[in-house]
Write a protein that holds these residues in place. Structure first.
Motif, PDB file in Angstrom:
ATOM      1  N   TYR A  52    -113.294  13.036 -17.971  1.00 46.03           N
ATOM      2  CA  TYR A  52    -112.101  13.550 -18.631  1.00 46.03           C
ATOM      3  C   TYR A  52    -112.422  14.062 -20.035  1.00 46.03           C
ATOM      4  O   TYR A  52    -111.927  15.096 -20.457  1.00 46.03           O
ATOM      5  N   TRP A  53    -113.237  13.324 -20.771  1.00 44.65           N
ATOM      6  CA  TRP A  53    -113.581  13.712 -22.139  1.00 44.65           C
ATOM      7  C   TRP A  53    -114.428  14.976 -22.201  1.00 44.65           C
ATOM      8  O   TRP A  53    -114.411  15.690 -23.191  1.00 44.65           O
ATOM      9  N   THR A  54    -115.206  15.252 -21.164  1.00 46.44           N
ATOM     10  CA  THR A  54    -116.089  16.414 -21.197  1.00 46.44           C
ATOM     11  C   THR A  54    -115.415  17.689 -20.714  1.00 46.44           C
ATOM     12  O   THR A  54    -116.025  18.759 -20.780  1.00 46.44           O
ATOM     13  N   ARG A  55    -114.185  17.589 -20.228  1.00 48.15           N
ATOM     14  CA  ARG A  55    -113.478  18.816 -19.839  1.00 48.15           C
ATOM     15  C   ARG A  55    -113.257  19.674 -21.072  1.00 48.15           C
ATOM     16  O   ARG A  55    -113.136  19.166 -22.180  1.00 48.15           O
ATOM     17  N   THR A  56    -113.175  20.950 -20.877  1.00 46.58           N
ATOM     18  CA  THR A  56    -112.973  21.838 -22.022  1.00 46.58           C
ATOM     19  C   THR A  56    -111.543  21.719 -22.524  1.00 46.58           C
ATOM     20  O   THR A  56    -110.590  21.739 -21.752  1.00 46.58           O
ATOM     21  N   ALA A  57    -111.407  21.589 -23.822  1.00 41.17           N
ATOM     22  CA  ALA A  57    -110.092  21.480 -24.449  1.00 41.17           C
ATOM     23  C   ALA A  57    -109.605  22.875 -24.819  1.00 41.17           C
ATOM     24  O   ALA A  57    -110.395  23.746 -25.176  1.00 41.17           O
ATOM     25  N   PRO A  58    -108.304  23.123 -24.749  1.00 44.21           N
ATOM     26  CA  PRO A  58    -107.793  24.432 -25.157  1.00 44.21           C
ATOM     27  C   PRO A  58    -107.999  24.636 -26.655  1.00 44.21           C
ATOM     28  O   PRO A  58    -107.902  23.705 -27.438  1.00 44.21           O
ATOM     29  N   THR A  59    -108.303  25.877 -27.040  1.00 39.09           N
ATOM     30  CA  THR A  59    -108.547  26.162 -28.453  1.00 39.09           C
ATOM     31  C   THR A  59    -107.304  26.679 -29.158  1.00 39.09           C
ATOM     32  O   THR A  59    -107.307  26.820 -30.369  1.00 39.09           O
ATOM     33  N   ASN A  60    -106.263  27.001 -28.407  1.00 44.51           N
ATOM     34  CA  ASN A  60    -105.030  27.425 -29.076  1.00 44.51           C
ATOM     35  C   ASN A  60    -103.837  26.850 -28.329  1.00 44.51           C
ATOM     36  O   ASN A  60    -103.891  26.563 -27.152  1.00 44.51           O
ATOM     37  N   ARG A  61    -102.760  26.676 -29.054  1.00 43.76           N
ATOM     38  CA  ARG A  61    -101.525  26.150 -28.476  1.00 43.76           C
ATOM     39  C   ARG A  61    -100.354  26.972 -28.985  1.00 43.76           C
ATOM     40  O   ARG A  61    -100.416  27.557 -30.046  1.00 43.76           O
ATOM     41  N   VAL A  74    -113.444  21.624 -31.232  1.00 44.72           N
ATOM     42  CA  VAL A  74    -113.960  20.275 -31.102  1.00 44.72           C
ATOM     43  C   VAL A  74    -115.470  20.347 -31.085  1.00 44.72           C
ATOM     44  O   VAL A  74    -116.050  21.071 -30.281  1.00 44.72           O
ATOM     45  N   ARG A  75    -116.080  19.635 -31.971  1.00 48.55           N
ATOM     46  CA  ARG A  75    -117.535  19.673 -32.052  1.00 48.55           C
ATOM     47  C   ARG A  75    -118.109  18.665 -31.080  1.00 48.55           C
ATOM     48  O   ARG A  75    -117.861  17.478 -31.162  1.00 48.55           O
ATOM     49  N   ARG A  76    -118.838  19.151 -30.134  1.00 51.04           N
ATOM     50  CA  ARG A  76    -119.433  18.278 -29.110  1.00 51.04           C
ATOM     51  C   ARG A  76    -120.853  17.921 -29.529  1.00 51.04           C
ATOM     52  O   ARG A  76    -121.633  18.790 -29.895  1.00 51.04           O
TER      53      ARG A  76
END
Length: 77
Positions: A52-61, A74-76
């Motif tokens: 779940y944590w490694t899924r790509t997060a949206p960059t805009n909302r 998010v800095r991975r």
């Protein structure tokens, strides 16, 4: 925003909790196959959480007016 039922919100966390409790119980019951079962049951919540944590997060909302706001990346590590 979608309305979700209680089961939709808490279903997976409840299953992860049950898997953890079963894994702890299996580790206490015996040796051999019980240890393997305990290891698998205790590793499942960790693997699911990591996935779940490694899924790509949206960059805009979008806000309520429909305007797009850039979210900080998010800095991975």
């Amino acid at each position: 925003m979608r309305h979700r039922t209680t089961l939709q919100v808490f279903g997976v966390p409840i299953l992860l909790g049950i898997a953890t409790l079963l894994g702890l119980g299996a580790g206490l019951i015996g040796d051999g196959g019980w240890d393997v079962a305990a290891g698998l049951l205790l590793a499942a919540p960790l693997a699911i959480t990591g996935w779940y944590w490694t899924r790509t997060a949206p960059t805009n909302r979008r806000n309520r007016t429909g305007a797009v706001h850039q979210m900080p990346a998010v800095r991975r590590v």
